[in-house]
Design a protein around this motif. Structure first.
Motif: not given
Lengths: 290, 309
Positions: A197-218
């Motif tokens: 799901w996070v991977s489908s949110l952005s074409s930029n893999s760096r952003w995907v990783k950031i969103i992933f951690f934002l959700f996890l730690f958020g």
């Protein structure tokens, strides 16, 4: 001879009438992940939890055997290790330890699975062929699930086999086997779908990783804040993903939890969220313009 | 599945992106061969291709493709279609052999067959030396060839080529057009080629559909076939012009000056029939000049008319 002088030759084979279109995606994605830089190093590191638990299982085995003159060793072992002697607790510890590795594996194997296709505009390549968005999602999901289960379910089953070899059927029940299989299946499915799901949110893999951690730690922060302001109501900890995974472990391995809420609630939360994420990713893929 | 004489039949197909009308009442019957979709950017060529591929659902109208209706599940006919999109759509960090085989497997080819076939088509499109190179290191021309290979790998019955020469240098462009002609000739594959480059269409297609502002403006036969079935000549006749028979008169359009005509020949009334008629009536033929109506003329006239409307 110039190669093109060979000319065009029609293919004489027959297309499979009802192929499993997701299967080539699974195979191709697994191959791509395995060929990534540092993949082999990472996979070797991911074996560490299994090797550690294997080592302690063996220590406990020899410490419990009076004929091997190591009985005194049992007294010397730390309490944490001694609890591993209890099978349910041992597999609970192994399962929940693996969660940290899920994060690394999910990011390494899954963050690019959809975002790279968005980035390289690869969807016409897929959907000009006779496959549906569901086939596509299923292919990507199974590929990621494969790696997560490879380092959770497979070592879990191996540990079970080794425990059988060391101690026989003593302490092993159907309930334990169900736990060993169901716990990684549910948690790995959840993590795979969350990553996709996070991977489908952005074409930029760096952003995907950031969103992933934002959700996890958020979510972790949110659960901590809510628990704090409610005067320590541990039910608010269910906002956190890792707590739900740990609670699911409590449910399957019957280990006492410090959280007031029943562990089955966490199982439902994970299953329901996984279903919602599957729906969201499928919808997202359907809406991508080819 | 309904058996059809035409590979594509469209009746009043319309499509709009929000308030923008991308296609308006497009009707066409495409038989076997190589057909061109010609039009300026934004004419609706790509939208039409996407509707034919089942990527978009027409908001109005109906049609069939390879005997399947457009309202059916597009997966039923996509197995027999190859699609080369205009934009780059390659999976990076993989080599051409694996990528081509992968697309073959997605179409339903067994993996070992797909690998074997991938080598064949990569040889064919001229990527033999670089087939093990990562595709993200390819030049634009090589990427176009690779896209053609991925469209060809499963040996489709119908091939959609969307701007196949886009971004290519003149020499690569020439090679690509040669490949397209070769595929049509040797594989007897039906090809729909969309382009805004007239020369590409003229070089490869037997018939062209000219589109503008989402409408099908006109269709024209091009190439050798056009000369054979739709030839026009400027003729000057001398003698008793009142004795010209009716059958011949319908092919003669009088020009400004007396005795000057425009002659339109077709299958039913060819050059030999014309000469025989003249001989029978004792009319002298003083001028017989082929009237060169190029695709460019037709295109400009069609687009101009459409603008006026």
């Amino acid at each position: 001879m110039s190669i093109r002088e060979k000319g065009y030759h029609p293919w004489s084979g027959t297309l499979i009438a009802k192929p499993h279109h997701w299967f080539p995606i699974v195979r191709f994605s697994i191959k791509q992940i395995y060929q990534k830089r540092f993949a082999k190093v990472l996979f070797a590191i991911e074996l560490i939890p299994f090797l550690v638990f294997l080592f302690f299982s063996y220590i406990l085995y020899i410490a419990n055997r009076p004929d091997m003159a190591f009985v005194s060793l049992l007294k010397e072992l730390p309490a944490e290790v001694k609890t591993l002697d209890y099978f349910f607790h041992s597999f609970y510890c192994f399962g929940t330890t693996v969660f940290f590795h899920y994060i690394i594996l999910s990011l390494f194997c899954g963050s690019d699975l959809i975002s790279a296709d968005i980035r390289s505009n690869a969807f016409p390549l897929y959907f000009s062929k006779p496959l549906s968005p569901l086939d596509y999602l299923l292919g990507k999901f199974i590929a990621l699930l494969f790696f997560l289960l490879l380092f959770s379910l497979v070592p879990g089953l191996l540990l079970l086999l080794l425990k059988l070899a060391f101690s026989g059927f003593d302490g092993i029940s159907l309930r334990l086997i169900i736990g060993i299989v169901a716990f990684p299946l549910i948690t790995a499915s959840f993590m795979s779908l969350f990553t996709l799901w996070v991977s489908s949110l952005s074409s930029n893999s760096r952003w995907v990783k950031i969103i992933f951690f934002l959700f996890l730690f958020g979510l972790l922060s949110l659960s901590g804040i809510l628990t704090g302001i409610s005067g320590g109501d541990t039910r608010f900890m269910l906002f956190d993903i890792s707590t739900n995974i740990s609670q699911t472990g409590h449910f399957f391995f019957h280990v006492k939890s410090n959280i007031v809420a029943s562990p089955w609630i966490s199982v439902l939360i994970l299953v329901f969220t996984a279903g919602t994420l599957f729906y969201l990713v499928a919808r997202k893929i359907k809406r991508i313009e080819v | 599945m309904v058996m059809q004489a035409h590979i594509i039949e469209l009746n009043n197909i319309s499509y709009s992106y929000g308030s923008t009308q991308a296609l308006s009442h497009v009707s066409m019957n495409v038989s076997q061969g190589v057909f061109g979709l010609l039009g300026p950017n934004g004419a609706g060529k790509t939208t039409l291709m996407k509707i034919l591929m089942g990527f978009l659902k027409a908001s109005a109208g109906h049609g069939t493709i390879l005997g399947h209706t457009l309202s059916e599940d597009p997966r039923l006919f996509r197995q027999h279609i190859g699609y080369m999109p205009e934009s780059d759509c390659l999976i990076p960090y993989t080599d051409a052999v694996n990528l081509t085989a992968y697309t073959g497997a997605l179409a339903g080819m067994p993996w070992h067959e797909a690998i074997k076939r991938a080598h064949e088509v990569l040889y064919y499109v001229g990527l033999e030396d670089s087939r093990y190179r990562m595709v993200n290191t390819y030049s634009t021309g090589m990427k176009q060839r690779l896209k053609l290979a991925t469209a060809l790998v499963h040996d489709p019955k119908l091939l959609f080529l969307d701007e196949p020469t886009s971004g290519m240098d003149p020499s690569s462009r020439g090679e690509m057009l040669t490949l397209i002609k070769d595929i049509a000739k040797k594989a007897q594959m039906n090809i729909i080629l969309s382009s805004h480059i007239l020369a590409d269409i003229e070089a490869t297609c037997q018939q062209v559909y000219i589109m503008n502002r989402g409408e099908l403006v006109t269709e024209k036969t091009v190439g050798e076939k056009a000369l054979a079935i739709d030839a026009r000549y400027r003729v000057r006749l001398q003698g008793d012009l009142d004795s010209i028979p009716d059958v011949m008169q319908s092919h003669l359009i009088p020009a400004e000056h007396a005795g000057h005509f425009q002659l339109k020949l077709d299958h039913s009334f060819d050059k030999n029939t014309f000469f025989k008629c003249l001989q029978d009536q004792g009319i002298q033929l003083r001028e017989f000049i082929p009237k060169t109506e190029t695709l460019a003329n037709t295109f400009e006239a069609a687009i101009g008319e459409n603008h006026e409307h």
